[in-house]
Scaffold this motif. Structure first.
Motif, PDB file in Angstrom:
ATOM      1  N   GLU A  69     -59.282 -45.962 -47.198  1.00 18.38           N
ATOM      2  CA  GLU A  69     -58.009 -45.540 -47.789  1.00 18.38           C
ATOM      3  C   GLU A  69     -56.966 -46.661 -47.728  1.00 18.38           C
ATOM      4  O   GLU A  69     -56.128 -46.780 -48.611  1.00 18.38           O
ATOM      5  CB  GLU A  69     -57.492 -44.289 -47.080  1.00 18.38           C
ATOM      6  CG  GLU A  69     -56.260 -43.722 -47.691  1.00 18.38           C
ATOM      7  CD  GLU A  69     -56.386 -42.258 -48.048  1.00 18.38           C
ATOM      8  OE1 GLU A  69     -55.580 -41.822 -48.883  1.00 18.38           O
ATOM      9  OE2 GLU A  69     -57.265 -41.574 -47.509  1.00 18.38           O
ATOM     10  N   LEU A  98     -63.873 -42.531 -51.813  1.00 17.19           N
ATOM     11  CA  LEU A  98     -63.788 -42.206 -50.392  1.00 17.19           C
ATOM     12  C   LEU A  98     -64.980 -41.355 -49.957  1.00 17.19           C
ATOM     13  O   LEU A  98     -65.550 -41.582 -48.889  1.00 17.19           O
ATOM     14  CB  LEU A  98     -62.467 -41.492 -50.082  1.00 17.19           C
ATOM     15  CG  LEU A  98     -61.208 -42.350 -50.209  1.00 17.19           C
ATOM     16  CD1 LEU A  98     -59.958 -41.493 -50.091  1.00 17.19           C
ATOM     17  CD2 LEU A  98     -61.205 -43.468 -49.185  1.00 17.19           C
ATOM     18  N   LYS A 107     -60.312 -41.876 -56.627  1.00 17.58           N
ATOM     19  CA  LYS A 107     -59.984 -42.099 -55.218  1.00 17.58           C
ATOM     20  C   LYS A 107     -60.833 -41.198 -54.336  1.00 17.58           C
ATOM     21  O   LYS A 107     -61.461 -41.656 -53.373  1.00 17.58           O
ATOM     22  CB  LYS A 107     -58.508 -41.833 -54.978  1.00 17.58           C
ATOM     23  CG  LYS A 107     -58.068 -42.018 -53.558  1.00 17.58           C
ATOM     24  CD  LYS A 107     -56.568 -41.754 -53.416  1.00 17.58           C
ATOM     25  CE  LYS A 107     -56.149 -41.819 -51.971  1.00 17.58           C
ATOM     26  NZ  LYS A 107     -54.708 -41.593 -51.802  1.00 17.58           N
ATOM     27  N   GLU A 108     -60.906 -39.927 -54.686  1.00 16.15           N
ATOM     28  CA  GLU A 108     -61.704 -38.963 -53.920  1.00 16.15           C
ATOM     29  C   GLU A 108     -63.186 -39.338 -53.950  1.00 16.15           C
ATOM     30  O   GLU A 108     -63.871 -39.296 -52.924  1.00 16.15           O
ATOM     31  CB  GLU A 108     -61.505 -37.562 -54.500  1.00 16.15           C
ATOM     32  CG  GLU A 108     -62.224 -36.472 -53.760  1.00 16.15           C
ATOM     33  CD  GLU A 108     -61.974 -35.104 -54.380  1.00 16.15           C
ATOM     34  OE1 GLU A 108     -62.935 -34.308 -54.433  1.00 16.15           O
ATOM     35  OE2 GLU A 108     -60.850 -34.836 -54.812  1.00 16.15           O
TER      36      GLU A 108
END
Length: 105
Positions: A79, A72, A68-69
């Protein structure tokens, strides 16, 4: 299932060939994908660009915190397109024109 390395990317790119013309949403399930290498990121970027051009919304379910990090950070996804699990992603779809036209991978 498993890491998304160069070999796995081939399957990701083949998703496009399996989508019928009527699809408007694609949910990519990352529950069993622990890591994505640079080739995976590059191919995912191509897939997302192609889906955007075809007006197909892409949702992600089951991303671990590291992915996820990473996604992004690389500005691959917003998000708002990330969901904890497939059920949340499905519930986020407000309009079901044709439920059979929702692709899952």
């Amino acid at each position: 299932n498993g890491p998304m390395f160069f070999g796995s990317v081939f399957h990701l790119l083949n998703i496009e060939e399996k989508l019928d013309a009527g699809y408007k949403i694609l949910i990519l399930r990352f529950r069993y994908v622990p890591i994505v290498d640079s080739d995976g990121i590059a191919k995912l970027r191509v897939l997302l660009s192609d889906m955007k051009r075809k007006d197909i919304q892409v949702l992600f379910s089951g991303l671990n915190d590291n992915l996820k990090e990473k996604f992004l950070k690389h500005h691959l996804i917003a998000e708002s397109s990330i969901f904890s699990n497939i059920e949340e992603a499905m519930r986020s779809i407000v309009v079901y024109r044709e439920p059979s036209k929702i692709g899952r991978s």
